[in-house]
Design an enzyme around this catalytic site. Structure first.
Site, PDB file in Angstrom:
ATOM      1  N   GLY A   1       4.850  -7.771  -2.701  1.00  0.00           N
ATOM      2  CA  GLY A   1       5.907  -6.760  -2.679  1.00  0.00           C
ATOM      3  C   GLY A   1       7.315  -7.302  -2.489  1.00  0.00           C
TER       4      GLY A   1
ATOM      5  N   ASP B   1       8.730  -6.625   2.062  1.00  0.00           N
ATOM      6  CA  ASP B   1       9.359  -5.515   1.345  1.00  0.00           C
ATOM      7  C   ASP B   1       9.613  -4.325   2.269  1.00  0.00           C
ATOM      8  OD1 ASP B   1       6.640  -5.001   1.646  1.00  0.00           O
ATOM      9  OD2 ASP B   1       6.294  -4.436  -0.442  1.00  0.00           O
TER      10      ASP B   1
ATOM     11  N   ASP C   1       6.052  -0.547   7.607  1.00  0.00           N
ATOM     12  CA  ASP C   1       5.451   0.791   7.648  1.00  0.00           C
ATOM     13  C   ASP C   1       4.708   0.958   8.975  1.00  0.00           C
ATOM     14  OD1 ASP C   1       4.469   3.265   6.908  1.00  0.00           O
ATOM     15  OD2 ASP C   1       2.877   2.481   5.649  1.00  0.00           O
TER      16      ASP C   1
ATOM     17  N   LYS D   1      10.484   2.210   7.503  1.00  0.00           N
ATOM     18  CA  LYS D   1      10.239   3.658   7.584  1.00  0.00           C
ATOM     19  C   LYS D   1      10.476   4.126   9.009  1.00  0.00           C
ATOM     20  CE  LYS D   1       6.901   3.981   3.859  1.00  0.00           C
ATOM     21  NZ  LYS D   1       5.527   4.311   3.442  1.00  0.00           N
TER      22      LYS D   1
ATOM     23  N   PHE E   1       6.260   7.658   0.408  1.00  0.00           N
ATOM     24  CA  PHE E   1       5.748   6.502  -0.325  1.00  0.00           C
ATOM     25  C   PHE E   1       6.707   6.130  -1.439  1.00  0.00           C
ATOM     26  CE2 PHE E   1       3.013   3.689  -2.625  1.00  0.00           C
ATOM     27  CZ  PHE E   1       2.324   3.064  -1.603  1.00  0.00           C
ATOM     28  N   VAL E   2       7.230   4.906  -1.358  1.00  0.00           N
ATOM     29  CA  VAL E   2       8.232   4.465  -2.341  1.00  0.00           C
ATOM     30  C   VAL E   2       7.675   3.346  -3.209  1.00  0.00           C
ATOM     31  CG1 VAL E   2      10.220   5.142  -0.949  1.00  0.00           C
ATOM     32  CG2 VAL E   2       9.271   2.874  -0.673  1.00  0.00           C
TER      33      VAL E   2
ATOM     34  N   ASP F   1       4.610  -1.460  -4.981  1.00  0.00           N
ATOM     35  CA  ASP F   1       3.645  -0.903  -5.935  1.00  0.00           C
ATOM     36  C   ASP F   1       2.919   0.309  -5.365  1.00  0.00           C
ATOM     37  OD1 ASP F   1       2.064  -2.475  -3.980  1.00  0.00           O
ATOM     38  OD2 ASP F   1       0.382  -1.961  -5.284  1.00  0.00           O
TER      39      ASP F   1
ATOM     40  N   ARG G   1       5.926  -2.034  -9.904  1.00  0.00           N
ATOM     41  CA  ARG G   1       6.700  -3.110  -9.280  1.00  0.00           C
ATOM     42  C   ARG G   1       7.928  -3.487 -10.101  1.00  0.00           C
ATOM     43  NH1 ARG G   1       3.592  -5.305  -5.074  1.00  0.00           N
ATOM     44  NH2 ARG G   1       1.357  -5.456  -5.443  1.00  0.00           N
TER      45      ARG G   1
HETATM   46  P1  IMP Z   1       2.276  -2.033   7.136  1.00  0.00           P
HETATM   47  O1  IMP Z   1       1.288  -3.133   7.438  1.00  0.00           O
HETATM   48  O2  IMP Z   1       1.676  -0.676   7.216  1.00  0.00           O
HETATM   49  O3  IMP Z   1       3.575  -2.166   7.888  1.00  0.00           O
HETATM   50  O4  IMP Z   1       2.603  -2.117   5.606  1.00  0.00           O
HETATM   51  C1  IMP Z   1       3.130  -3.215   5.028  1.00  0.00           C
HETATM   52  C2  IMP Z   1       2.746  -3.293   3.571  1.00  0.00           C
HETATM   53  O5  IMP Z   1       2.215  -2.076   3.048  1.00  0.00           O
HETATM   54  C3  IMP Z   1       4.000  -3.559   2.788  1.00  0.00           C
HETATM   55  O6  IMP Z   1       4.243  -4.945   2.696  1.00  0.00           O
HETATM   56  C4  IMP Z   1       3.702  -2.912   1.469  1.00  0.00           C
HETATM   57  O7  IMP Z   1       3.034  -3.832   0.619  1.00  0.00           O
HETATM   58  C5  IMP Z   1       2.777  -1.774   1.786  1.00  0.00           C
HETATM   59  N1  IMP Z   1       3.514  -0.474   1.889  1.00  0.00           N
HETATM   60  C6  IMP Z   1       3.790   0.253   2.988  1.00  0.00           C
HETATM   61  N2  IMP Z   1       4.482   1.370   2.699  1.00  0.00           N
HETATM   62  C7  IMP Z   1       4.648   1.339   1.357  1.00  0.00           C
HETATM   63  C8  IMP Z   1       5.298   2.235   0.441  1.00  0.00           C
HETATM   64  O8  IMP Z   1       5.892   3.261   0.771  1.00  0.00           O
HETATM   65  N3  IMP Z   1       5.238   1.865  -0.869  1.00  0.00           N
HETATM   66  C9  IMP Z   1       4.618   0.722  -1.305  1.00  0.00           C
HETATM   67  N4  IMP Z   1       4.013  -0.122  -0.483  1.00  0.00           N
HETATM   68  C10 IMP Z   1       4.025   0.181   0.845  1.00  0.00           C
HETATM   69 MG    MG Z   2       1.613  -3.315  -1.647  1.00  0.00          MG
END
Ligand code: IMP
Ligand code: MG
Length: 193
Positions: free
Chosen positions: A54, A110, A113, A141, A162-163, A169, A175
């Protein structure tokens, strides 16, 4: 041929609910972030660890704006496994931890979340005894995180939507969009069924 290609592009665009940040807005923010990072490491060599896939576009546009001597390594991590919600389990595709002993490390991702990915990456890199670790994300976020992660540099704070685009992606698509946009909700619901 050309006509068909253009139609495909329009099909992808019609999956986007609204554009959050267009190309020029992203690049303007990257100028500011790069200036800040450059000022924060005045005499150090920087070791950037980018989390694939990402952060690819973000990494390449940001790093070209940072005139410091820097090393670049990438970590490939999977957390979503084709679903819009993270499983919480972070799988590293390579077993070896990058050799960052004594180095000033900047982790690039990227989006922040739930925090699972960055917390796991940070923990893994800490075992290699770097001199310092900072975290830089394009997007963060606004939400309650499953794991607390402090991001030292944040491009944009966004709502919990969700972006996609500019490297991000959904099911490995979108992407290549040159902007960041919110995916139509219905598309994600369909894939959950
Ligand atoms: P986390 O582990 O939940 O913080 O998420 C991190 C990974 O989830 C990021 O590096 C992204 O690859 C993916 N991700 C989280 N939110 C989004 C979104 O809104 N769109 C696309 N990918 C996301
Ligand atoms: Mg991803």
């Amino acid at each position: 041929m050309r006509k068909r290609g253009r139609m495909r592009y329009l099909v992808v665009q019609s999956d986007i609910e609204r554009v959050l940040f267009d190309g020029p807005a992203i690049h303007k923010r990257l100028d500011e972030m790069a200036a800040q990072i450059t000022a924060d490491y005045p005499d150090g060599e920087l070791t950037v660890i980018a989390i694939l896939t990402g952060s690819l576009m973000f990494m390449s546009d940001l790093l070209r704006r940072i005139p410091l001597p820097l090393r670049l390594d990438c970590l490939s991590v999977v957390s979503y496994q084709g679903k819009p919600q993270t499983s919480g389990e972070v799988i590293f595709k390579q077993l070896a931890v990058p050799d960052v002993a004594g180095q000033d490390v900047l982790i690039l991702d990227d989006i922040l979340d739930t925090g699972h990915t960055l917390a796991a990456v940070r923990e893994k890199l800490e075992t290699a005894k770097p001199r310092s670790i900072r975290v830089c994300v394009l997007l963060s976020k606004r939400k309650q995180r499953a794991r607390e992660v402090v991001a030292d540099y944040i491009g944009f704070e966004i709502d919990d939507e969700f972006v996609v685009g500019y490297g991000l992606d959904f099911m490995e698509r979108y992407r290549n969009l040159p902007y960041l946009g919110v995916l139509k909700k219905g598309l994600m619901d369909q894939s959950n069924q």
